[in-house]
Design a protein around this motif. Sequence first.
Motif, short mmCIF file in Angstrom:
data_model
loop_
_atom_site.label_atom_id
_atom_site.label_comp_id
_atom_site.label_asym_id
_atom_site.label_seq_id
_atom_site.Cartn_x
_atom_site.Cartn_y
_atom_site.Cartn_z
N THR A 2 0.84 -1.19 0.00
CA THR A 2 0.00 0.00 0.00
C THR A 2 0.87 1.24 0.00
N SER A 3 0.26 2.35 -0.36
CA SER A 3 1.03 3.60 -0.35
C SER A 3 1.44 3.97 1.06
N THR A 4 0.61 3.62 2.05
CA THR A 4 0.97 3.90 3.43
C THR A 4 2.25 3.16 3.82
N ASN A 5 2.35 1.89 3.40
CA ASN A 5 3.54 1.12 3.69
C ASN A 5 4.75 1.71 2.97
N SER A 6 4.56 2.13 1.74
CA SER A 6 5.64 2.77 0.99
C SER A 6 6.07 4.07 1.66
N GLU A 7 5.09 4.81 2.16
CA GLU A 7 5.40 6.05 2.87
C GLU A 7 6.16 5.75 4.16
N ASP A 8 5.77 4.70 4.86
CA ASP A 8 6.47 4.30 6.09
C ASP A 8 7.92 3.94 5.78
N LEU A 9 8.12 3.19 4.70
CA LEU A 9 9.47 2.80 4.31
C LEU A 9 10.30 4.04 3.97
N ALA A 10 9.69 4.97 3.25
CA ALA A 10 10.40 6.20 2.88
C ALA A 10 10.77 7.02 4.11
N LEU A 11 9.85 7.06 5.08
CA LEU A 11 10.14 7.79 6.32
C LEU A 11 11.27 7.12 7.09
N GLN A 12 11.23 5.80 7.18
CA GLN A 12 12.30 5.06 7.86
C GLN A 12 13.64 5.30 7.17
N TYR A 13 13.62 5.31 5.85
CA TYR A 13 14.85 5.53 5.07
C TYR A 13 15.41 6.93 5.36
N ALA A 14 14.52 7.92 5.38
CA ALA A 14 14.95 9.30 5.67
C ALA A 14 15.56 9.39 7.08
N GLN A 15 14.97 8.69 8.02
CA GLN A 15 15.51 8.69 9.38
C GLN A 15 16.89 8.03 9.42
N LEU A 16 17.06 6.97 8.66
CA LEU A 16 18.37 6.30 8.61
C LEU A 16 19.42 7.21 7.97
N ILE A 17 19.03 7.97 6.97
CA ILE A 17 19.96 8.92 6.35
C ILE A 17 20.40 9.95 7.38
N GLN A 18 19.46 10.43 8.19
CA GLN A 18 19.79 11.41 9.23
C GLN A 18 20.75 10.80 10.26
N GLN A 19 20.47 9.56 10.66
CA GLN A 19 21.35 8.87 11.62
C GLN A 19 22.74 8.69 11.03
N GLU A 20 22.79 8.30 9.76
CA GLU A 20 24.08 8.10 9.09
C GLU A 20 24.87 9.40 9.08
N ASP A 21 24.22 10.49 8.70
CA ASP A 21 24.90 11.80 8.67
C ASP A 21 25.42 12.18 10.06
N ASP A 22 24.61 11.90 11.08
CA ASP A 22 25.00 12.22 12.46
C ASP A 22 26.24 11.41 12.87
N TYR A 23 26.24 10.11 12.57
CA TYR A 23 27.39 9.28 12.92
C TYR A 23 28.65 9.69 12.15
N VAL A 24 28.48 10.06 10.90
CA VAL A 24 29.63 10.51 10.10
C VAL A 24 30.21 11.79 10.72
N ASP A 25 29.34 12.73 11.10
CA ASP A 25 29.81 13.97 11.74
C ASP A 25 30.53 13.67 13.05
N GLN A 26 29.98 12.74 13.84
CA GLN A 26 30.62 12.37 15.09
C GLN A 26 31.98 11.72 14.85
N LEU A 27 32.06 10.89 13.82
CA LEU A 27 33.33 10.24 13.49
C LEU A 27 34.38 11.25 13.06
N VAL A 28 33.98 12.23 12.28
CA VAL A 28 34.91 13.27 11.85
C VAL A 28 35.47 14.00 13.07
#
Length: 89
Positions: A2-28
């Motif tokens: 469903t589109s709701t499930n696709s939207e949930d996946l997209a939201l989860q993906y966006a959150q993971l991108i934010q976490q990744e960016d945060d960890y990269v900044d912390q590593l730097v």
Amino acid sequence: MTSTNSEDLALQYAQLIQQEDDYVDQLVTCNKLILDAMDIIAKRAGVLHMDTVKQAAYHLHSMEQDLNRKLFKVRLEKSILANQMSQST
């Protein structure tokens, strides 16, 4: 899917991108601190308490390893989620 499930996946993906960016900044930052610590050790080792200096350096290294482990987990989850998203289209 469903589109709701696709939207949930997209939201989860966006959150993971934010976490990744945060960890990269912390590593730097952590890597900069490690380099600064090594520079201080090289220049001032004779006037510093070496056991304390070593403990601090090992702690920074441990932080770096922990951040790398967290970054790996986020990137793995991101890859799995990307696969799920491609299957839903």
